[in-house]
Motif scaffolding. Structure first.
Motif, PDB file in Angstrom:
ATOM      1  N   ALA A 117      -1.746   2.581   5.050  1.00 50.88           N
ATOM      2  CA  ALA A 117      -1.723   2.989   3.644  1.00 50.88           C
ATOM      3  C   ALA A 117      -2.721   2.165   2.824  1.00 50.88           C
ATOM      4  CB  ALA A 117      -0.309   2.847   3.070  1.00 50.88           C
ATOM      5  N   ALA A 118      -2.789   0.865   3.107  1.00 47.40           N
ATOM      6  CA  ALA A 118      -3.719  -0.014   2.379  1.00 47.40           C
ATOM      7  C   ALA A 118      -5.165   0.442   2.587  1.00 47.40           C
ATOM      8  CB  ALA A 118      -3.545  -1.458   2.823  1.00 47.40           C
ATOM      9  N   ALA A 119      -5.475   0.920   3.788  1.00 44.74           N
ATOM     10  CA  ALA A 119      -6.839   1.369   4.076  1.00 44.74           C
ATOM     11  C   ALA A 119      -7.159   2.709   3.414  1.00 44.74           C
ATOM     12  CB  ALA A 119      -7.037   1.475   5.586  1.00 44.74           C
ATOM     13  N   LEU A 120      -6.130   3.473   3.062  1.00 45.08           N
ATOM     14  CA  LEU A 120      -6.341   4.815   2.511  1.00 45.08           C
ATOM     15  C   LEU A 120      -6.405   4.871   0.987  1.00 45.08           C
ATOM     16  CD1 LEU A 120      -4.005   6.821   4.888  1.00 45.08           C
ATOM     17  CD2 LEU A 120      -6.494   6.991   4.744  1.00 45.08           C
ATOM     18  N   VAL A 121      -5.716   3.951   0.309  1.00 46.33           N
ATOM     19  CA  VAL A 121      -5.698   3.998  -1.159  1.00 46.33           C
ATOM     20  C   VAL A 121      -6.999   3.424  -1.712  1.00 46.33           C
ATOM     21  CG1 VAL A 121      -3.175   3.926  -1.310  1.00 46.33           C
ATOM     22  CG2 VAL A 121      -4.479   1.779  -1.399  1.00 46.33           C
ATOM     23  N   GLU A 122      -7.412   3.923  -2.861  1.00 43.50           N
ATOM     24  CA  GLU A 122      -8.660   3.469  -3.477  1.00 43.50           C
ATOM     25  C   GLU A 122      -8.478   2.262  -4.388  1.00 43.50           C
ATOM     26  OE1 GLU A 122     -10.583   6.726  -5.449  1.00 43.50           O
ATOM     27  OE2 GLU A 122     -10.795   7.869  -3.595  1.00 43.50           O
ATOM     28  N   GLU A 123      -7.283   2.069  -4.905  1.00 41.38           N
ATOM     29  CA  GLU A 123      -7.039   0.983  -5.854  1.00 41.38           C
ATOM     30  C   GLU A 123      -6.926  -0.354  -5.117  1.00 41.38           C
ATOM     31  OE1 GLU A 123      -5.481   4.887  -7.154  1.00 41.38           O
ATOM     32  OE2 GLU A 123      -5.007   3.638  -5.442  1.00 41.38           O
ATOM     33  N   GLU A 124      -7.807  -1.288  -5.419  1.00 48.40           N
ATOM     34  CA  GLU A 124      -7.836  -2.573  -4.720  1.00 48.40           C
ATOM     35  C   GLU A 124      -6.538  -3.354  -4.871  1.00 48.40           C
ATOM     36  OE1 GLU A 124     -11.302  -4.921  -5.573  1.00 48.40           O
ATOM     37  OE2 GLU A 124     -12.629  -3.191  -5.363  1.00 48.40           O
ATOM     38  N   ASP A 125      -5.978  -3.362  -6.086  1.00 44.80           N
ATOM     39  CA  ASP A 125      -4.727  -4.095  -6.323  1.00 44.80           C
ATOM     40  C   ASP A 125      -3.591  -3.508  -5.485  1.00 44.80           C
ATOM     41  OD1 ASP A 125      -6.111  -5.522  -8.249  1.00 44.80           O
ATOM     42  OD2 ASP A 125      -5.027  -4.672  -9.950  1.00 44.80           O
ATOM     43  N   LEU A 126      -3.543  -2.191  -5.387  1.00 51.52           N
ATOM     44  CA  LEU A 126      -2.501  -1.535  -4.600  1.00 51.52           C
ATOM     45  C   LEU A 126      -2.704  -1.829  -3.115  1.00 51.52           C
ATOM     46  CD1 LEU A 126      -0.070   0.267  -4.190  1.00 51.52           C
ATOM     47  CD2 LEU A 126      -1.572   2.257  -4.444  1.00 51.52           C
ATOM     48  N   ALA A 127      -3.937  -1.778  -2.645  1.00 51.47           N
ATOM     49  CA  ALA A 127      -4.219  -2.101  -1.242  1.00 51.47           C
ATOM     50  C   ALA A 127      -3.769  -3.529  -0.926  1.00 51.47           C
ATOM     51  CB  ALA A 127      -5.709  -1.922  -0.950  1.00 51.47           C
ATOM     52  N   ALA A 128      -4.029  -4.458  -1.841  1.00 49.45           N
ATOM     53  CA  ALA A 128      -3.631  -5.854  -1.632  1.00 49.45           C
ATOM     54  C   ALA A 128      -2.105  -5.972  -1.568  1.00 49.45           C
ATOM     55  CB  ALA A 128      -4.194  -6.742  -2.736  1.00 49.45           C
ATOM     56  N   LEU A 129      -1.390  -5.262  -2.422  1.00 46.15           N
ATOM     57  CA  LEU A 129       0.067  -5.267  -2.411  1.00 46.15           C
ATOM     58  C   LEU A 129       0.587  -4.729  -1.072  1.00 46.15           C
ATOM     59  CD1 LEU A 129       2.859  -5.542  -3.765  1.00 46.15           C
ATOM     60  CD2 LEU A 129       2.500  -3.257  -4.726  1.00 46.15           C
ATOM     61  N   LEU A 130       0.007  -3.635  -0.598  1.00 40.85           N
ATOM     62  CA  LEU A 130       0.423  -3.046   0.679  1.00 40.85           C
ATOM     63  C   LEU A 130       0.146  -3.992   1.838  1.00 40.85           C
ATOM     64  CD1 LEU A 130      -0.769   0.595  -0.034  1.00 40.85           C
ATOM     65  CD2 LEU A 130       1.624  -0.137   0.258  1.00 40.85           C
ATOM     66  N   LEU A 131      -0.982  -4.682   1.805  1.00 39.70           N
ATOM     67  CA  LEU A 131      -1.306  -5.633   2.871  1.00 39.70           C
ATOM     68  C   LEU A 131      -0.359  -6.832   2.868  1.00 39.70           C
ATOM     69  CD1 LEU A 131      -5.202  -5.536   2.872  1.00 39.70           C
ATOM     70  CD2 LEU A 131      -3.645  -4.674   4.641  1.00 39.70           C
ATOM     71  N   ARG A 132       0.039  -7.271   1.673  1.00 37.24           N
ATOM     72  CA  ARG A 132       1.033  -8.352   1.595  1.00 37.24           C
ATOM     73  C   ARG A 132       2.343  -7.912   2.245  1.00 37.24           C
ATOM     74  NH1 ARG A 132      -1.099  -9.086  -3.515  1.00 37.24           N
ATOM     75  NH2 ARG A 132       0.683  -8.144  -4.567  1.00 37.24           N
ATOM     76  N   LEU A 133       2.738  -6.673   2.008  1.00 45.05           N
ATOM     77  CA  LEU A 133       3.975  -6.157   2.600  1.00 45.05           C
ATOM     78  C   LEU A 133       3.826  -5.996   4.111  1.00 45.05           C
ATOM     79  CD1 LEU A 133       4.853  -3.558  -0.148  1.00 45.05           C
ATOM     80  CD2 LEU A 133       6.055  -5.697   0.336  1.00 45.05           C
ATOM     81  N   ALA A 134       2.642  -5.616   4.565  1.00 50.88           N
ATOM     82  CA  ALA A 134       2.397  -5.462   6.009  1.00 50.88           C
ATOM     83  C   ALA A 134       2.556  -6.807   6.715  1.00 50.88           C
ATOM     84  CB  ALA A 134       0.992  -4.896   6.246  1.00 50.88           C
ATOM     85  N   ALA A 135       2.169  -7.884   6.042  1.00 53.60           N
ATOM     86  CA  ALA A 135       2.208  -9.217   6.635  1.00 53.60           C
ATOM     87  C   ALA A 135       3.604  -9.845   6.564  1.00 53.60           C
ATOM     88  CB  ALA A 135       1.205 -10.132   5.929  1.00 53.60           C
ATOM     89  N   ALA A 136       4.463  -9.262   5.736  1.00 51.71           N
ATOM     90  CA  ALA A 136       5.809  -9.850   5.543  1.00 51.71           C
ATOM     91  C   ALA A 136       6.726  -9.596   6.720  1.00 51.71           C
ATOM     92  CB  ALA A 136       6.439  -9.291   4.262  1.00 51.71           C
TER      93      ALA A 136
END
Length: 136
Positions: A117-136
């Motif tokens: 999902a992080a790779a698909l969304v265009e919004e950088e802040d949203l991608a960063a939030l998704l990546l934080r959740l992926a790492a949790a």
């Protein structure tokens, strides 16, 4: 000018292969986004996010009362103007995925891993939030 406020649901389901997040396509450009919308009278931010998840993606579940994060983006309005938006994101634990929902003919929906999902969304802040959740 201050950013305009929106509220989004981050729909999550847990399966055998781990947690998944559901994204929907935007009506205008077809890009992958979270279900989100403008504030609604008499509804809290969390209630608005849950309503958007139902209308845009056919999701029913338990919405967290407090935002888990924020992202910013520029929205193109119908008149062509660009406005800065700040979006409060509320976790939605999905209990049911409906076959019939209000915007089913206007959007696609799909489950992804947080990293996908992080790779698909265009919004950088949203991608960063998704990546934080992926790492949790």
């Amino acid at each position: 000018m201050a950013p305009r406020r929106q509220f989004a649901a981050l729909p999550v389901a847990h399966g055998d292969s781990g947690p998944r997040v559901l994204l929907v396509t935007s009506r205008g450009t077809g890009r992958w986004v979270l279900p989100k919308g403008w504030p609604k009278k008499r509804l809290s931010g969390a209630e608005t996010a849950a309503l958007e998840a139902f209308e845009e993606a056919g999701l029913v579940g338990d919405i967290a009362p407090d935002a888990m994060g924020v992202f910013r983006y520029r929205k193109r309005l119908p008149d062509g103007a660009l406005v800065k938006c700040e979006v409060d994101v509320f976790a939605l634990r999905v209990a049911e995925v409906l076959d019939d929902w209000p915007e089913r003919t206007q959007r696609r929906r799909q489950w992804f891993t947080f990293a996908e999902a992080a790779a698909l969304v265009e919004e950088e802040d949203l991608a960063a939030l998704l990546l934080r959740l992926a790492a949790a």
